[in-house]
Motif scaffolding. Structure first.
Motif, PDB file in Angstrom:
ATOM      1  N   PRO A  41      65.974-118.233   0.269  1.00 23.49           N
ATOM      2  CA  PRO A  41      65.102-117.741  -0.498  1.00 23.49           C
ATOM      3  C   PRO A  41      65.027-118.039  -2.021  1.00 23.49           C
ATOM      4  O   PRO A  41      64.119-118.058  -2.783  1.00 23.49           O
ATOM      5  N   LEU A  42      66.436-117.513  -2.525  1.00 27.19           N
ATOM      6  CA  LEU A  42      66.310-117.685  -3.786  1.00 27.19           C
ATOM      7  C   LEU A  42      66.180-119.153  -4.700  1.00 27.19           C
ATOM      8  O   LEU A  42      65.727-119.112  -5.381  1.00 27.19           O
ATOM      9  N   ILE A  43      66.745-120.173  -3.803  1.00 30.92           N
ATOM     10  CA  ILE A  43      66.620-121.346  -4.362  1.00 30.92           C
ATOM     11  C   ILE A  43      65.075-121.631  -4.243  1.00 30.92           C
ATOM     12  O   ILE A  43      64.611-122.188  -5.298  1.00 30.92           O
ATOM     13  N   LEU A  44      64.339-121.472  -3.282  1.00 29.36           N
ATOM     14  CA  LEU A  44      62.850-121.631  -3.074  1.00 29.36           C
ATOM     15  C   LEU A  44      62.124-121.001  -3.956  1.00 29.36           C
ATOM     16  O   LEU A  44      61.105-121.330  -4.551  1.00 29.36           O
ATOM     17  N   GLN A 146      55.084-140.124 -16.034  1.00 28.69           N
ATOM     18  CA  GLN A 146      56.274-139.860 -16.532  1.00 28.69           C
ATOM     19  C   GLN A 146      56.523-138.372 -16.469  1.00 28.69           C
ATOM     20  O   GLN A 146      57.701-137.733 -16.309  1.00 28.69           O
ATOM     21  N   VAL A 147      55.551-137.342 -16.450  1.00 29.96           N
ATOM     22  CA  VAL A 147      55.602-135.809 -16.423  1.00 29.96           C
ATOM     23  C   VAL A 147      55.945-135.803 -14.875  1.00 29.96           C
ATOM     24  O   VAL A 147      56.921-134.868 -14.618  1.00 29.96           O
ATOM     25  N   LEU A 148      55.506-136.438 -14.004  1.00 25.37           N
ATOM     26  CA  LEU A 148      55.889-136.371 -12.624  1.00 25.37           C
ATOM     27  C   LEU A 148      57.565-136.461 -12.666  1.00 25.37           C
ATOM     28  O   LEU A 148      58.216-135.749 -11.874  1.00 25.37           O
ATOM     29  N   ILE A 149      57.975-137.783 -12.971  1.00 30.53           N
ATOM     30  CA  ILE A 149      59.239-137.923 -12.850  1.00 30.53           C
ATOM     31  C   ILE A 149      60.222-136.827 -13.583  1.00 30.53           C
ATOM     32  O   ILE A 149      61.308-136.718 -12.869  1.00 30.53           O
ATOM     33  N   LEU A 150      60.017-136.619 -14.603  1.00 29.78           N
ATOM     34  CA  LEU A 150      60.560-135.243 -15.552  1.00 29.78           C
ATOM     35  C   LEU A 150      60.414-134.273 -14.609  1.00 29.78           C
ATOM     36  O   LEU A 150      61.661-133.404 -14.541  1.00 29.78           O
ATOM     37  N   ALA A 151      59.609-133.752 -14.153  1.00 27.07           N
ATOM     38  CA  ALA A 151      59.341-132.502 -13.351  1.00 27.07           C
ATOM     39  C   ALA A 151      60.257-132.439 -12.056  1.00 27.07           C
ATOM     40  O   ALA A 151      60.896-131.600 -11.949  1.00 27.07           O
ATOM     41  N   MET A 152      60.265-133.641 -11.585  1.00 23.35           N
ATOM     42  CA  MET A 152      60.850-133.756 -10.034  1.00 23.35           C
ATOM     43  C   MET A 152      62.289-133.571 -10.655  1.00 23.35           C
ATOM     44  O   MET A 152      63.191-133.039  -9.759  1.00 23.35           O
ATOM     45  N   SER A 153      62.880-134.505 -11.476  1.00 20.07           N
ATOM     46  CA  SER A 153      64.247-134.492 -12.087  1.00 20.07           C
ATOM     47  C   SER A 153      64.581-133.102 -12.453  1.00 20.07           C
ATOM     48  O   SER A 153      65.779-132.606 -11.984  1.00 20.07           O
ATOM     49  N   PHE A 154      63.609-132.314 -13.276  1.00 19.16           N
ATOM     50  CA  PHE A 154      64.206-131.021 -13.362  1.00 19.16           C
ATOM     51  C   PHE A 154      64.394-130.039 -12.321  1.00 19.16           C
ATOM     52  O   PHE A 154      65.331-129.251 -12.282  1.00 19.16           O
ATOM     53  N   LEU A 155      63.331-130.025 -11.544  1.00 20.54           N
ATOM     54  CA  LEU A 155      63.301-129.350 -10.114  1.00 20.54           C
ATOM     55  C   LEU A 155      64.705-129.798  -9.249  1.00 20.54           C
ATOM     56  O   LEU A 155      65.207-128.840  -8.789  1.00 20.54           O
ATOM     57  N   LEU A 156      65.199-131.011  -9.231  1.00 23.37           N
ATOM     58  CA  LEU A 156      66.381-131.353  -8.700  1.00 23.37           C
ATOM     59  C   LEU A 156      67.585-130.710  -9.310  1.00 23.37           C
ATOM     60  O   LEU A 156      68.430-130.073  -8.524  1.00 23.37           O
ATOM     61  N   VAL A 157      67.627-130.647 -10.668  1.00 27.92           N
ATOM     62  CA  VAL A 157      68.690-130.297 -11.270  1.00 27.92           C
ATOM     63  C   VAL A 157      68.846-128.630 -11.350  1.00 27.92           C
ATOM     64  O   VAL A 157      69.952-128.136 -11.132  1.00 27.92           O
ATOM     65  N   SER A 158      67.690-128.072 -11.299  1.00 32.16           N
ATOM     66  CA  SER A 158      67.394-126.575 -11.218  1.00 32.16           C
ATOM     67  C   SER A 158      67.872-126.054  -9.885  1.00 32.16           C
ATOM     68  O   SER A 158      68.710-125.321  -9.543  1.00 32.16           O
ATOM     69  N   GLY A 159      67.477-126.764  -8.585  1.00 29.95           N
ATOM     70  CA  GLY A 159      67.888-126.717  -7.242  1.00 29.95           C
ATOM     71  C   GLY A 159      69.578-126.714  -7.121  1.00 29.95           C
ATOM     72  O   GLY A 159      69.932-125.878  -6.567  1.00 29.95           O
ATOM     73  N   LEU A 160      69.982-127.685  -7.849  1.00 37.06           N
ATOM     74  CA  LEU A 160      71.295-127.803  -7.723  1.00 37.06           C
ATOM     75  C   LEU A 160      72.445-126.664  -8.140  1.00 37.06           C
ATOM     76  O   LEU A 160      73.335-126.065  -7.839  1.00 37.06           O
TER      77      LEU A 160
END
Length: 205
Positions: A41-44, A146-160
């Motif tokens: 739940p915290l990750i999500l 480009q925005v979508l790529i940056l957003a998905m990359s940030f979410l991946l790093v944030s999730g990790l």
């Protein structure tokens, strides 16, 4: 967007996401209080809050917050007050057995909501996305991909980062069976949340 630009963005995002701040203090505090049950739940919740913050930035709220000291301050104190409220609640929490915590000491939806609100109400995050993303955008190429790529990359790093901190704190909490030590963990997590609230309250634009 070149591979070098994407790599630079990802490294900058890692430095930001893995550095201690209000969200990570919330994650560790909640994980210490509720154990491994709180991890998903915290990750999500944090990822949903990040998506809201990014969307608000794209819609222009980041610019409004950057220009309006009153609105920025209102968002800041609202988030700080909520973190302090969670900290006080953690301080008052009673010790529970690990298996009881896992089976339903608190609803997963409540943990998700708390993480989402703290992340989304962070005005620094909204202003950050507004200022950070354009640094890596190539104006000669289509904007949206480009925005979508940056957003998905940030979410991946944030999730990790959230996964790392929550799993570590959650595992630590699960190994403690003594009610006295569990009460101590609750007070530590409460102190961390209140500290996160104080940190949020002192943020500057």
């Amino acid at each position: 967007m070149t591979a070098e630009t994407w790599l630079s963005f990802t490294l900058a995002a890692m430095m930001l996401c893995f550095s201690p701040g209000p969200t990570l203090l919330l994650v560790m505090g909640q994980s210490l209080t509720y154990g491994k049950r709180s991890v998903l739940p915290l990750i999500l919740g944090v990822l949903s809050g990040d998506m809201i913050a990014m969307s608000l930035s794209v819609l222009g709220l980041g610019a409004i917050l950057a220009l309006s000291a009153t609105l920025f301050t209102a968002f800041k104190y609202l988030g700080a007050a909520y973190l302090c409220y969670l900290g006080i609640k953690a301080w008052r929490s009673k010790a529970t057995k690990a298996e009881d915590t896992d089976k339903g000491g608190i609803a997963s939806g409540v943990i998700f909501k708390e993480a989402l609100l703290v992340t989304a109400l962070n005005p620094k995050g909204i202003v950050f996305f507004m200022a950070f993303f354009p640094l890596f955008i190539d104006t000669a190429q289509p904007y949206l991909p480009q925005v979508l790529i940056l957003a998905m990359s940030f979410l991946l790093v944030s999730g990790l980062s959230v996964s790392f901190y929550s799993l570590f704190a959650g595992q630590l909490r699960q190994k403690v069976q003594s009610p006295k030590l569990q009460t101590g963990f609750n007070k530590v997590s409460g102190t961390m949340l209140i500290g996160a609230g104080a940190l949020t309250a002192t943020m500057q634009k």
